[in-house]
Design a protein around this motif. Structure first.
Motif, PDB file in Angstrom:
ATOM      1  N   ASN A 132       0.851  -1.194   0.000  1.00 51.96           N
ATOM      2  CA  ASN A 132       0.000   0.000   0.000  1.00 51.96           C
ATOM      3  C   ASN A 132       0.883   1.239   0.000  1.00 51.96           C
ATOM      4  O   ASN A 132       1.947   1.246   0.610  1.00 51.96           O
ATOM      5  CB  ASN A 132      -0.879   0.045   1.263  1.00 51.96           C
ATOM      6  N   TYR A 133       0.400   2.294  -0.659  1.00 47.49           N
ATOM      7  CA  TYR A 133       1.125   3.566  -0.687  1.00 47.49           C
ATOM      8  C   TYR A 133       0.161   4.686  -0.341  1.00 47.49           C
ATOM      9  O   TYR A 133      -0.912   4.803  -0.943  1.00 47.49           O
ATOM     10  CB  TYR A 133       1.736   3.803  -2.062  1.00 47.49           C
ATOM     11  N   GLU A 134       0.524   5.511   0.630  1.00 45.41           N
ATOM     12  CA  GLU A 134      -0.287   6.648   1.049  1.00 45.41           C
ATOM     13  C   GLU A 134       0.544   7.922   0.934  1.00 45.41           C
ATOM     14  O   GLU A 134       1.547   8.087   1.629  1.00 45.41           O
ATOM     15  CB  GLU A 134      -0.754   6.471   2.494  1.00 45.41           C
ATOM     16  N   LEU A 136       2.050  11.451   1.412  1.00 45.57           N
ATOM     17  CA  LEU A 136       2.172  12.395   2.518  1.00 45.57           C
ATOM     18  C   LEU A 136       2.333  13.830   2.021  1.00 45.57           C
ATOM     19  O   LEU A 136       1.634  14.738   2.450  1.00 45.57           O
ATOM     20  CB  LEU A 136       3.367  12.033   3.402  1.00 45.57           C
ATOM     21  N   GLY A 245       5.674   9.170   0.537  1.00 40.96           N
ATOM     22  CA  GLY A 245       4.525   8.572   1.202  1.00 40.96           C
ATOM     23  C   GLY A 245       4.907   7.455   2.158  1.00 40.96           C
ATOM     24  O   GLY A 245       6.076   7.091   2.289  1.00 40.96           O
ATOM     25  N   ARG A 266       0.744  11.005  10.104  1.00 42.65           N
ATOM     26  CA  ARG A 266      -0.350  11.699   9.410  1.00 42.65           C
ATOM     27  C   ARG A 266      -0.639  13.053  10.034  1.00 42.65           C
ATOM     28  O   ARG A 266      -0.829  14.050   9.342  1.00 42.65           O
ATOM     29  CB  ARG A 266      -1.606  10.830   9.426  1.00 42.65           C
TER      30      ARG A 266
END
Length: 271
Positions: A132-134, A136, A245, A266
């Motif tokens: 998974n990649y989120e 930032l 991220g 986050r």
């Protein structure tokens, strides 16, 4: 492993596969295209072994929470100092293990189960499989110097900047590619005798204490720029910036400690 033992192991691996997996140069070894492809298969094998070992050694009572983080050197410098304190307020007895590494090794560490969280960049689809990649933030390339650097008393042009000693990331890294693209656009090149290193702490110290010009991703120096410890030269890099991220494994549930750290990361990001 010692250097001779590591070299021997890599040579044996290339003999077994029948192909060259590494390009070796004065800055060390870089994966070839075939080496990148082989890495994806090797990671799957290591992942399967790790899963099997965990299944055989699973205990009723979980061990003390250990959160293992891998980060790009500049990302670690720019993100983690602001969140570690908040993390330990909520997880007083958790151990946080932080390793800095390049993006390829970061992805491999996540897939093999050696890391719980990664702070880095997206890569080719085959290397991102199972992750998974989120996003930032987007970071741009900055050229920074100490506040009383002689360059600041002169008309700043990129060709003038290149008359001073430079600190830059090694070849093959995204910051280095961005630095060379910026220089090429203005008909310049890196000076002879520049310092090439992945160490953000060494780069920062050279820039703070001496007359080096540091090509650095903006996230790593945002606090230094705010405090006035470093000053950005008026040189603009092209593009919107590189995405940084958080990376996690698709098939692994985060521990309580890892979830706390992710939440703190986050919250530290600007709205």
């Amino acid at each position: 492993l010692s250097q001779p033992a590591l070299s021997k192991t890599l040579n044996e691996l290339e003999q077994l596969t029948g192909t060259r997996l590494f390009d070796r140069g004065r800055l060390g070894a870089q994966l070839t295209l075939v080496g990148e492809q082989f890495l994806t298969h090797a990671v799957k094998v290591l992942d399967a072994l790790n899963t099997a070992g965990q299944a055989l050694n699973r205990k009723e009572e979980p061990a003390s929470d250990i959160v293992r983080v891998g980060a790009l050197p500049t990302a670690a410098l720019g993100i983690l100092p602001a969140v570690i304190g908040q993390f330990h307020k909520q997880q007083k007895h958790a151990t946080l293990q932080v390793a800095t590494m390049n993006n390829t090794m970061l992805l491999a560490g996540l897939k093999s189960g050696e890391l719980d969280l990664g702070i880095g960049r997206m890569s080719d689809p085959e290397l991102m499989s199972g992750l998974n990649y989120e996003l930032l933030f987007l970071e741009s390339l900055k050229l920074v110097v100490r506040p009383n650097h002689p360059l600041l008393h002169d008309t700043v042009t990129l060709s003038r900047v290149m008359e001073w000693p430079v600190v830059v990331s090694p070849k093959g890294t995204v910051p280095r590619q961005n630095a060379e693209a910026l220089l090429q656009m203005q008909g310049c090149s890196l000076p002879a005798g520049c310092i090439e290193t992945l160490s953000a702490s060494l780069s920062r110290q050279l820039t703070v204490d001496y007359d080096y010009v540091w090509f650095v991703p903006s996230g790593a120096v945002k606090d230094d720029l705010r405090r006035g410890t470093l000053t950005a030269l008026p040189v603009t890099s092209p593009g919107a910036g590189e995405p940084i991220g958080v990376l996690t494994r698709v098939d692994a549930l985060l521990s309580s400690g890892a979830q706390t750290l992710l939440s703190a990361i986050r919250k530290s990001m600007p709205a």
